[in-house]
Motif scaffolding. Structure first.
Motif, mmCIF file in Angstrom:
data_model
loop_
_atom_site.group_PDB
_atom_site.id
_atom_site.type_symbol
_atom_site.label_atom_id
_atom_site.label_comp_id
_atom_site.label_asym_id
_atom_site.label_seq_id
_atom_site.Cartn_x
_atom_site.Cartn_y
_atom_site.Cartn_z
ATOM 1 N N PRO A 182 1.143 -1.338 0.181
ATOM 2 C CA PRO A 182 -0.280 0.130 -0.488
ATOM 3 C C PRO A 182 0.930 1.161 0.009
ATOM 4 O O PRO A 182 2.004 1.199 0.061
ATOM 5 C CB PRO A 182 -1.066 -0.198 1.524
ATOM 6 N N PRO A 192 0.716 1.343 6.906
ATOM 7 C CA PRO A 192 0.482 1.862 7.747
ATOM 8 C C PRO A 192 1.860 2.759 7.964
ATOM 9 O O PRO A 192 1.754 3.042 9.256
ATOM 10 C CB PRO A 192 0.710 0.153 8.419
ATOM 11 N N ARG A 219 -7.344 5.193 9.967
ATOM 12 C CA ARG A 219 -7.735 3.979 10.953
ATOM 13 C C ARG A 219 -9.091 3.565 11.347
ATOM 14 O O ARG A 219 -10.522 2.418 10.520
ATOM 15 C CB ARG A 219 -7.295 3.252 11.443
ATOM 16 N N GLY A 252 -12.642 0.136 6.085
ATOM 17 C CA GLY A 252 -13.337 -0.922 6.076
ATOM 18 C C GLY A 252 -12.968 -1.650 6.794
ATOM 19 O O GLY A 252 -11.458 -1.666 7.566
ATOM 20 N N SER A 253 -13.511 -3.152 6.974
ATOM 21 C CA SER A 253 -13.744 -4.761 7.732
ATOM 22 C C SER A 253 -11.822 -4.918 7.233
ATOM 23 O O SER A 253 -11.869 -5.750 7.680
ATOM 24 C CB SER A 253 -14.660 -5.303 7.814
ATOM 25 N N HIS A 254 -11.778 -4.903 5.802
ATOM 26 C CA HIS A 254 -10.946 -5.836 5.548
ATOM 27 C C HIS A 254 -9.857 -4.276 4.444
ATOM 28 O O HIS A 254 -9.988 -3.750 4.626
ATOM 29 C CB HIS A 254 -11.555 -6.553 4.550
ATOM 30 N N THR A 255 -8.539 -4.977 4.756
ATOM 31 C CA THR A 255 -7.115 -4.938 4.170
ATOM 32 C C THR A 255 -7.261 -5.198 2.780
ATOM 33 O O THR A 255 -7.656 -5.792 2.387
ATOM 34 C CB THR A 255 -5.524 -4.834 4.969
ATOM 35 N N TRP A 307 -3.649 -5.443 0.463
ATOM 36 C CA TRP A 307 -2.451 -5.887 0.908
ATOM 37 C C TRP A 307 -1.932 -5.039 1.934
ATOM 38 O O TRP A 307 -0.506 -4.179 1.975
ATOM 39 C CB TRP A 307 -1.399 -4.975 -0.267
ATOM 40 N N HIS A 308 -2.323 -5.533 2.996
ATOM 41 C CA HIS A 308 -2.675 -4.181 4.543
ATOM 42 C C HIS A 308 -2.240 -2.609 4.429
ATOM 43 O O HIS A 308 -2.221 -2.424 5.976
ATOM 44 C CB HIS A 308 -1.205 -5.255 4.836
ATOM 45 N N TRP A 314 -7.046 -9.723 -4.600
ATOM 46 C CA TRP A 314 -6.306 -8.730 -3.688
ATOM 47 C C TRP A 314 -7.354 -7.546 -3.439
ATOM 48 O O TRP A 314 -7.194 -7.151 -2.318
ATOM 49 C CB TRP A 314 -5.051 -8.071 -4.590
ATOM 50 N N PRO A 342 -13.320 -7.613 0.178
ATOM 51 C CA PRO A 342 -14.764 -8.655 -0.771
ATOM 52 C C PRO A 342 -15.769 -8.235 -0.484
ATOM 53 O O PRO A 342 -15.815 -6.760 -0.164
ATOM 54 C CB PRO A 342 -14.913 -10.105 0.573
ATOM 55 N N VAL A 389 -8.346 -10.653 3.661
ATOM 56 C CA VAL A 389 -7.769 -10.068 5.637
ATOM 57 C C VAL A 389 -8.636 -9.422 5.758
ATOM 58 O O VAL A 389 -8.639 -8.116 5.433
ATOM 59 C CB VAL A 389 -6.066 -9.677 4.885
ATOM 60 N N PRO A 394 -1.602 -11.085 -0.335
ATOM 61 C CA PRO A 394 -1.017 -11.548 1.311
ATOM 62 C C PRO A 394 -1.789 -12.356 1.542
ATOM 63 O O PRO A 394 -2.634 -12.972 1.309
ATOM 64 C CB PRO A 394 -1.307 -10.020 1.969
#
Lengths: 698, 698
Positions: free
Chosen positions: A253, A290, A299, A303-306, A308-309, A355, A358, B140, B163
């Motif tokens: 990211p 991050p 943060r 959303g609930s999902h990341t 690529w982190h 990636w 969802p 994730v 990931p």
């Protein structure tokens, strides 16, 4: 009189809206929130509802709302967003999910727009944040009375895998959907009404219509400077240089922060390049590292999902928008960055790699992943455009996802796919849906492929070489450098024509690049035929209807018919009227197809009889505000002609406050065939963008 | 002790069910309504819940139910129905929509089964009539604690497009879903529990395991007789002849009624062919022609939309089932037809042609098009199988769509796609999901392609040449006819081995054909690697994990490693233990890969050390009930061995009432390496299918 069984509301002349069920408040129209261009719509006039409103039915089936509309047996259906693989969707079911890897002809696309345009001259748009499925005459109801048309496939060669239907069915898995109908009488009128209702077309800054070059992803400031200098040394025009992921401290990211190892003084870097006539465009995507300073603030708004982190911020929230915009304003816009390439906002979880967050991801505003995926590209375009507007500057950039109601956004779509024919087909169809598209060049299999792609891209909304991965330059195939250079220079020469063409998109909703099916005098003959039937591949045969999906109008007067690697000639369809070869002046009578064998040095371009094409010198870069442009006004053929030349500062949004003029460029032809040209004056106080005018009669 | 936060119900030893939300009563399990094979399940024993049940979360997001399950970083995930394009779904999102044209690797398939099998040795199944989306470690969560794993793609070569995730997320757009967990300890145990819970595997009649031939679509009775005679003249075994659309009075849509022009006396025709050892199989699809006698009766029991102007009956309704079954019984089953090829029950509206009823179609039972599409193949298999059972006969047939809970159905899947590698991959993966698959041969580009495909199909659940479109015969490539004939005859010789293998599927749930990942002694090394990264095609690279998706077990003792056109050799992975070349007897030590260069005349087949393979003569067709079979019992290698030989009538369903015996075939090896074999007796009153036994020691 029509029996109004459902409550259609007239929202503008020739535009009606139906609230089917209980539509969500989140939709492309609500995100864009544009004011319709009422005056232009009013000048198009009132008209009748384009089909029998009593034939529209709404029902709910298993969690879906279904809107059924009538369909004539001869209607072709165009549009539905950026469709790389098919122009006419008649007989197909289209699943309008945003998809970053739309390799298959299902309707999935970088830019789903549930707006179809009928060859009968009307359009229908479904405004929703959700995936829309459209049966474009691909579904047949048992109560349609068509069951008598059953045929025996074994003995009747007229059997078709998809029988003719009398319905379009639009379905959305939601509580409701806003349905809009746009009247004609022509398909182009329906498209214009759609564009005007959603705020008109985008008007790029003049520099946006020059040549663009994107450098490899890890280039340093010095490498960029050297590459820029090489353009000037070779006399190859270039207006914009795009930086790829390496300008961030972290990418995939991203941080949105300058990598000081590669760019020690970004402000100076941008200023220096500006001085040399280059704008800087920055690549980014929506997923926040991050390591980004704005990470912690975003943060709780993500959303609930990341991905690529990185965070996937909920940009339907004003608080999240403010954080993103403040950072971008401070670190990019204020130091002179001209705009963005908004990558990867089109993620589909079903691509070759998964990636994206969802569909079931949840977001603080209450929307889900499906909705935010469908709208992410639109939201990012809107935020960045708003940011530049707040600085009284225009931007022009690239985006990989878009949606409905987007015509006013100064962004051009692109794709990681790379088939040249598909790229040209997208030039044809993007204009049906309020979208712009660039057939960007990245690399080539051969110098022939290189030239053919470069020729095409110079006749598109954004002429760009994107060398992020391959490091190609316009001169990478030395044996054809003169041809490539010639077309980049021609692009610059045509800038006045193209800029006014875009102004007409803004003011009148006329797409600058468009398919033949939107032209007057065109009879698009659908030659129904049977496709290949083959037991090792596909047992049903395919539709082999011929559509002109490999040639397009570039503005009102130029018809462009690209060639593809391996071809020495092609068929070109010329609409009714007279046409001239743009290079040789050779005359062709239209209303028919012709065969051309142009040689590699040439892309076939034809000019309409009577056309006026304003051209300028092939400058290194587009003229800046206050710089006077001398024009050559080219007139072709024997008919009188007219061109509306847009006159403004070319960079700010003053035009939206009325600070522009239309200059009427006119050619009359007397009884003896002698031509004379004129250009209308402006008031003395008006600071025109134009200097001298020179007439060239062909 | 596990904290049970959700209410898991133990439904059988090692099998648990969780009702997430409010599941619909319509599902694969409810359609099948099979009695679990409780005795076999009990003999597998009690075991622990295979992961921490506290890690399972259920939530509702935007109209979807989401079930999240834990996932270890090293787990591979197999199954999910008939997947032609990928074996291990780890890292991918799979969209399990039934699709008649599954060309892209999205999870869409002829036979979606939301059952995944982990390499850790457990399985999870979601029982629903709706499309299921599974994020197989592709999503994730922000609260996962993994965000520290963010990497810089520009500078870190270990960056991956997808990931590593710690979750499987299963989503269904419905009120609820039944989730089942099947314990191991091995992956094969999980598969066996799944199969046994849903009634065990299918046991075909012996004739079903012979060679099949489908004739061109417009063949007359006389043409079929001539083609049948040609098989006998050439000494090429053949058990079943399939008739294609032309046997109906009308097709696309169909009547299910005999075309008397082509088949003047169907009863006599079927009887005559039966006399010559041929069964007749009839092609059909679900869409009922207006010319069918049952049309009017089915009309009120059918969906809102037609297919090719035919009815789409709602076969969830007992009344509709009764009409279909009565007609089929009277006109086909009673005159001796052996079964069906159930075509086109897999329609997707998004295929290259749109012909299926849409997802939003409504049906009299209250279900919608999405549900009926997902279940149509299952419903048709169930109806026809029930019909044959009611006549105390077994059927064996073909079907183009299936679903979960289907292991007991005597139907084999096929596809209109035709890639040989994909066909072999499907042989590997179908066994994870209670499915059978045939890599049917239709035509070939060359005699080499022909031989390679014919060799593969002879080691599959259904060995068939499908000449409906191309009119090919086993002897169509004369230069290789001896090789093709040899393999068809070998298929017949292996019938006793294969039949007992299927009996073990029925009794113990062991798939007859299966991937290496289901074998003991196999360490499937997932070699994570980066795929090709290419700016003209796909900018993210692909997963390049090596899976053994091109070789498979055929029963417990034979390992088959096909070659593909253009190959002269290949690598074969042999699991731990000793192996012998089935043709030459050459010994290989396992636990490693070997290279083979077999020549066109040979498909590499390896036999496990200690294996006993019962074989018979290459008869023209499978033995009939009461006909005694003499067996050659082949033993390989130096280890003692055992084979459980299934002994029953081979055609009726008497075996389900206990009218069968397992004969234990055993080889002992004394200290000096001398082998001796024995076959267990049955009681004197038992009418065995077997005559003489001859031992062959290799």
């Amino acid at each position: 009189m029509t029996e109004w069984t459902l409550s259609w509301q007239t929202v503008a002349p020739g535009i009606w809206r139906l609230k089917a069920g209980r539509p969500s408040t989140l939709s492309p129209a609500s995100v864009m929130n544009r004011t319709p261009k009422t005056a232009a719509l009013q000048s198009m006039g009132e008209t009748e509802f384009p089909f029998d409103a009593a034939d529209v039915k709404i029902e709910r089936v298993g969690g879906r709302i279904v809107v059924a509309l009538p369909l004539g047996s001869e209607e072709s259906l165009y549009g539905l967003g950026l469709q790389l693989l098919k122009l006419n969707h008649r007989g197909r079911t289209r699943y309008l999910r945003v998809n970053s890897d739309p390799k298959q002809d299902t309707g999935e696309t970088h830019a789903p727009v549930p707006f179809y345009v009928s060859s009968r001259g009307y359009g229908v748009y479904a405004d929703t944040s959700r995936i829309v499925t459209l049966c474009c005459g691909s579904s047949v109801r048992a109560d349609s009375g068509l069951s008598g048309n059953a045929k025996d496939r074994n003995r009747d060669s007229s059997w078709k895998a998809t029988p003719v239907s009398d319905r379009v069915e639009i379905t959305v898995a939601d509580e409701g959907v806003d349905v809009y109908v746009f009247a004609g009488p022509t398909p182009l009128d329906a498209v214009r009404r759609y564009n005007l209702y959603f705020g008109g077309g985008a008007l790029p800054p003049r520099w946006g219509l020059g040549f663009w070059h994107r450098v490899p992803k890890s280039y340093s400031a010095d490498e960029v400077r050297a590459e820029a200098a090489a353009f000037r040394e070779r006399g190859i025009p270039c207006d914009v240089i795009g930086l790829e992921p390496g300008w961030h401290t972290r990418s995939y990211p991203v941080t949105y922060e300058w990598n000081r190892e590669l760019f020690p003084d970004p402000e100076q870097f941008v200023r220096d390049l500006e001085k040399d006539g280059f704008k800087i465009n920055l690549w980014e995507h929506p997923y926040v590292s991050p390591d980004a300073a704005i990470y912690e603030a975003l943060r709780p708004l993500s959303g609930s999902h990341t991905v690529w982190h990185g965070l996937a911020p909920d940009y339907t929230l004003p608080e999240a928008q403010a954080i993103y915009m403040e950072q971008h304003e401070r670190e990019h816009v204020k130091i002179g960055v001209s705009g963005y390439k908004l990558d990867e906002c089109d993620g589909s979880e079903l691509t070759r790699n998964s990636w994206m967050f969802p569909a079931h991801a949840s977001f603080p505003s209450g929307c889900d992943g499906e909705q935010l995926r469908q709208l992410y590209g639109l939201l990012l375009q809107k935020m960045t455009d708003d940011l530049y507007r707040s600085h009284n500057r225009r931007t022009y950039g690239l985006v990989r996802a878009s949606a409905g109601a987007a015509s006013s956004l100064p962004y051009v779509l692109y794709s990681d796919l790379y088939d040249h024919r598909d790229y040209v087909r997208a030039l044809c169809n993007s204009g049906f849906s309020g979208l712009l598209w660039t057939p960007e060049v990245r690399k080539a299999r051969s110098s022939e492929d290189w030239v053919r792609r470069m020729q095409t891209v110079c006749f598109s909304p954004l002429a760009m070489l994107n060398a992020w991965a391959d490091g190609t330059k316009p001169w990478s195939f030395p044996e054809v450098e003169p041809i490539v250079t010639r077309y980049i220079r021609l692009r610059m020469q045509l800038l006045p024509y193209l800029y006014s063409t875009f102004a007409n998109y803004w003011a009148e909703g006329v797409p600058p690049v468009r398919a033949m099916a939107l032209e007057a005098g065109v009879s698009v003959r659908v030659q129904a035929g049977s496709g290949r039937f083959d037991s090792d591949e596909f047992a049903y045969g395919g539709a082999a209807d011929k559509e002109w999906d490999d040639q397009f109008m570039f503005g009102d007067s130029l018809l462009v018919a690209p060639l593809f690697e391996g071809e020495t000639g092609r068929t070109v369809y010329l609409p009714q009227g007279g046409w001239y070869d743009f290079d040789t002046g050779e005359h062709f009578e239209g209303g028919r197809t012709i065969n051309v064998q142009p040689g590699l040095e040439k892309i076939p371009v034809f000019v309409k009889d009577g056309a006026v094409i304003p051209m300028m010198a092939a400058m290194d870069h587009a003229p800046r505000t206050g710089e006077k442009i001398d024009l050559e006004l080219h007139h072709y053929g024997t008919s009188p002609g007219m061109f509306r030349l847009f006159d403004d500062d070319g960079e700010t949004i003053a035009y939206e406050r009325g600070e522009y003029r239309w200059r009427t460029v006119e050619v009359t032809v007397d009884t003896e065939g002698r031509k004379s040209g004129s250009v209308s004056d402006t008031e003395a106080s008006w600071s025109s963008a134009f200097g001298d005018f020179v007439w060239v009669f062909h």
